[in-house]
Design an enzyme around this catalytic site. Structure first.
Site, mmCIF file in Angstrom:
data_model
loop_
_atom_site.group_PDB
_atom_site.id
_atom_site.type_symbol
_atom_site.label_atom_id
_atom_site.label_comp_id
_atom_site.label_asym_id
_atom_site.label_seq_id
_atom_site.Cartn_x
_atom_site.Cartn_y
_atom_site.Cartn_z
ATOM 1 N N ARG A 66 37.160 -16.804 12.912
ATOM 2 C CA ARG A 66 37.721 -17.192 14.220
ATOM 3 C C ARG A 66 39.210 -17.449 14.029
ATOM 4 O O ARG A 66 39.709 -17.444 12.904
ATOM 5 C CB ARG A 66 36.995 -18.396 14.848
ATOM 6 C CG ARG A 66 36.394 -19.421 13.957
ATOM 7 C CD ARG A 66 37.360 -20.297 13.218
ATOM 8 N NE ARG A 66 38.423 -20.832 14.052
ATOM 9 C CZ ARG A 66 39.581 -21.222 13.589
ATOM 10 N NH1 ARG A 66 39.854 -21.137 12.292
ATOM 11 N NH2 ARG A 66 40.513 -21.699 14.374
ATOM 12 N N GLY A 67 39.902 -17.679 15.144
ATOM 13 C CA GLY A 67 41.357 -17.780 15.099
ATOM 14 C C GLY A 67 41.917 -16.411 15.473
ATOM 15 O O GLY A 67 41.446 -15.384 14.959
ATOM 16 N N ARG A 92 35.177 -11.243 21.875
ATOM 17 C CA ARG A 92 35.760 -12.502 22.369
ATOM 18 C C ARG A 92 36.919 -12.138 23.308
ATOM 19 O O ARG A 92 37.761 -11.318 22.951
ATOM 20 C CB ARG A 92 36.242 -13.392 21.208
ATOM 21 C CG ARG A 92 35.066 -13.954 20.393
ATOM 22 C CD ARG A 92 35.483 -15.100 19.516
ATOM 23 N NE ARG A 92 35.719 -16.318 20.259
ATOM 24 C CZ ARG A 92 36.309 -17.404 19.728
ATOM 25 N NH1 ARG A 92 36.739 -17.390 18.470
ATOM 26 N NH2 ARG A 92 36.482 -18.497 20.450
ATOM 27 N N GLN A 123 37.159 -27.708 15.064
ATOM 28 C CA GLN A 123 37.960 -26.914 14.120
ATOM 29 C C GLN A 123 39.008 -27.779 13.414
ATOM 30 O O GLN A 123 39.406 -27.481 12.292
ATOM 31 C CB GLN A 123 38.677 -25.768 14.852
ATOM 32 C CG GLN A 123 37.769 -24.646 15.320
ATOM 33 C CD GLN A 123 37.289 -24.831 16.743
ATOM 34 O OE1 GLN A 123 37.135 -25.961 17.217
ATOM 35 N NE2 GLN A 123 37.039 -23.750 17.443
ATOM 36 N N ASP A 181 46.404 -18.145 21.354
ATOM 37 C CA ASP A 181 45.486 -16.992 21.398
ATOM 38 C C ASP A 181 46.045 -15.854 22.233
ATOM 39 O O ASP A 181 45.717 -14.693 22.022
ATOM 40 C CB ASP A 181 44.126 -17.424 21.949
ATOM 41 C CG ASP A 181 43.413 -18.267 20.915
ATOM 42 O OD1 ASP A 181 43.701 -19.482 20.863
ATOM 43 O OD2 ASP A 181 42.641 -17.702 20.119
HETATM 44 O O1 MRU Z 1 37.831 -20.611 19.162
HETATM 45 P P1 MRU Z 1 38.731 -20.436 17.981
HETATM 46 O O2 MRU Z 1 38.426 -21.328 16.835
HETATM 47 O O3 MRU Z 1 38.849 -18.974 17.579
HETATM 48 O O4 MRU Z 1 40.157 -20.856 18.540
HETATM 49 C C1 MRU Z 1 41.264 -20.786 17.691
HETATM 50 C C2 MRU Z 1 42.503 -21.294 18.288
HETATM 51 O O5 MRU Z 1 42.550 -21.686 19.441
HETATM 52 C C3 MRU Z 1 43.737 -21.204 17.440
HETATM 53 O O6 MRU Z 1 44.587 -22.277 17.693
HETATM 54 C C4 MRU Z 1 44.467 -19.902 17.764
HETATM 55 O O7 MRU Z 1 43.595 -18.816 17.675
HETATM 56 C C5 MRU Z 1 45.614 -19.669 16.866
HETATM 57 S S1 MRU Z 1 45.099 -19.268 15.224
HETATM 58 C C6 MRU Z 1 46.457 -18.927 14.297
#
Ligand code: MRU
Length: 359
Positions: A60-61, A104, A211, A252
Site C-alpha cells: 500500500r502507499g 484501488r 498505518q 495519493d
Molecule cells: O491506504 P494506504 O495505506 O495506501 O494510504 C497511504 C497514504 O495515504 C499515504 O500517505 C500516501 O499513499 C503517500 S505514500 C508515499
C-alpha cells in the site's frame, strides 16, 4: 486496564526495508498487513495475485502500488508470452492493465505506472512479443529504481524547510513501506534526521488501519529516529502546547490546483495546523500530480469495508448494528498547504501556476 502481551512486535530487520523486490520471474512483497507483529514476505508470481495484494493492502502507499502495478503488467505479459498474434497479446495485456488500475481508485500512481507500461508496449508493436516482454521488465525495474532516487531528492529538498530540532508531525505511512524505498514524507524525516539527529517525530496512529502506529513507528524504530505515537484526535492539543513545529504528509493524488488527497484524517491535521500557523507540507513525486483534473473534487475517494472501523485486531468494538461510513482518504484544499515538496523542488502557491510550470 488489562494488557495482554500475547502478540509480540518484531522490531529490527537487517538492512534497508524493501517493500517490493523483483526476483526475475516474481515479486517479493513485504506483507504489510502483518506488520509489526510478523515480518514476512509473499511471493507474487501472477498479475491476479498482484491485483489481490494491492486490493488487500499487502502492499500500500501510492508510489508502492504504482511500482507493484508496473510489475503486475510484466507478470501479465510473461503469462501471455506464447500468444501467436501481437493483437491478441496487446489486447489481453490492455485488459490486465485495466484490471490492475481498478484495484484501488484514489492513488493516481497506479494509473500512471500502468499507462507508462502500455505506452512503452505500443512502441514495440513492430518487434517480437519476447522483445516487448523484456522491455516491460526493464522498464518496471527502472520505475522502481527511479522511485528510490526521486524520494532521496524529495528528502534533500524537504530538509531545507525543516527548522533546527524540528518537532515533525506526520500522518499515515509515507515511508519506505509506501514506496520502493526511502519514502516521501518519511523520506523528508529521514533526511532531516541525518542532517540533525535532534529532530523528533510525532506519528498519528491513523485510524482505522493504523498505518502510523503499525508502520511509521516501526520504520522509525528501525533507524533509531526518535518517534512519539499519538492518536489522530490529539493534533490540536499538541499544536496548542507548541509541541509541533511542522507537518509533513504524503499524498495519493494532487489535482492541478494543488488540492491533495491523502489518508483520511489529513485534512483535520491541516485545519489545526492553519489555526496555529504551523507550516503544512505535502511531500510527493511528480507522478502523484494528476494534471488531468482541475481540483480535488474530481478525486475518487475509496470507501472501504465497515469491519475496518467496527473491529480492532479482529475483535468487535461496538454494537454490530451500527451504521458505518469509512472513506479511506480526504482532500486537503490547496489553501491549507504551505508547499508541495517534490523531486524537482518545493512548489509554492499559486499551485495552478507552479504545477503548470513543472509539467
Ligand atoms: O491506504 P494506504 O495505506 O495506501 O494510504 C497511504 C497514504 O495515504 C499515504 O500517505 C500516501 O499513499 C503517500 S505514500 C508515499
Amino acid at each position: 486496564m488489562t494488557i495482554t502481551k500475547k502478540r509480540r512486535v518484531k522490531v529490527k530487520v537487517k538492512g534497508n526495508i524493501k517493500a517490493i523486490e523483483w526476483c526475475g520471474s516474481y515479486v517479493k512483497l513485504i506483507d504489510q498487513t502483518k506488520l509489526p507483529y510478523e515480518y514476512t514476505t509473499v511471493k507474487i508470481d501472477s498479475y491476479d495475485k498482484m491485483g489481490m495484494a494491492i486490493k488487500d493492502m499487502l502492499v500500500r502507499g501510492a508510489p508502492a502500488i504504482g511500482v507493484s502495478a508496473a510489475f503486475g503488467v510484466v507478470l501479465g505479459a510473461m503469462s501471455l508470452a506464447d500468444e501467436q498474434s501481437w493483437d491478441d497479446f496487446y489486447f489481453k495485456l490492455l485488459k490486465i492493465g485495466n484490471y490492475l488500475k481498478s484495484t484501488r481508485p484514489t492513488a493516481v500512481n497506479l494509473k500512471w505506472a500502468v499507462d507508462i507500461q502500455m505506452k512503452l508496449l505500443e512502441s514495440y508493436k513492430d518487434k517480437t512479443i519476447k522483445q516487448a516482454v523484456e522491455a516491460l521488465e526493464e522498464n518496471a525495474i527502472k520505475i522502481l529504481n527511479d522511485d528510490i532516487s526521486i524520494n532521496k531528492n524529495i528528502g534533500d529538498n524537504g530538509v531545507t524547510v525543516m527548522p533546527k530540532s524540528a518537532k515533525i508531525l506526520t500522518h499515515c505511512n509515507a515511508g519506505s513501506l509506501a514506496t520502493a524505498g526511502y519514502g516521501t514524507a518519511l523520506g523528508v524525516v529521514r533526511s532531516a534526521f541525518t542532517n540533525d539527529p535532534t529532530i523528533q517525530v510525532y506519528a498519528n496512529e491513523t485510524r482505522p488501519r493504523q498505518q502510523g502506529a503499525r508502520l511509521t513507528v516501526w520504520e522509525c524504530v528501525q533507524e533509531n529516529i526518535p518517534v512519539t505515537l499519538v492518536t489522530d484526535g490529539m493534533c490540536g492539543y499538541l499544536m496548542s502546547k507548541s509541541m509541533i513545529d511542522v507537518v509533513v504528509v504524503g499524498a495519493d493524488r494532487i489535482a492541478a490546483n494543488g488540492d491533495a488527497a491523502n489518508k483520511i484524517g489529513t485534512f483535520t491535521v491541516a485545519i489545526a495546523a492553519k489555526a496555529f500557523d504551523i507550516p503544512f507540507y505535502v511531500a510527493a513525486p511528480l507522478s502523484t500530480i494528476d494534471t488531468s483534473i482541475e481540483s480535488g473534487e474530481e478525486i475518487p475517494i475509496e470507501e472501504r469495508c465497515k469491519e475496518e472501523i467496527t473491529h480492532i485486531n479482529g475483535k468487535l468494538v461496538c454494537p454490530d448494528c451500527v451504521n458505518v461510513f469509512n472513506p479511506g482518504f480526504d482532500v486537503t484544499p490547496a489553501d491549507y498547504i504551505t508547499g508541495i515538496i517534490t523531486e524537482v523542488g518545493i512548489l509554492k502557491p499559486d499551485y495552478k501556476k507552479s504545477i503548470k510550470d513543472v509539467f
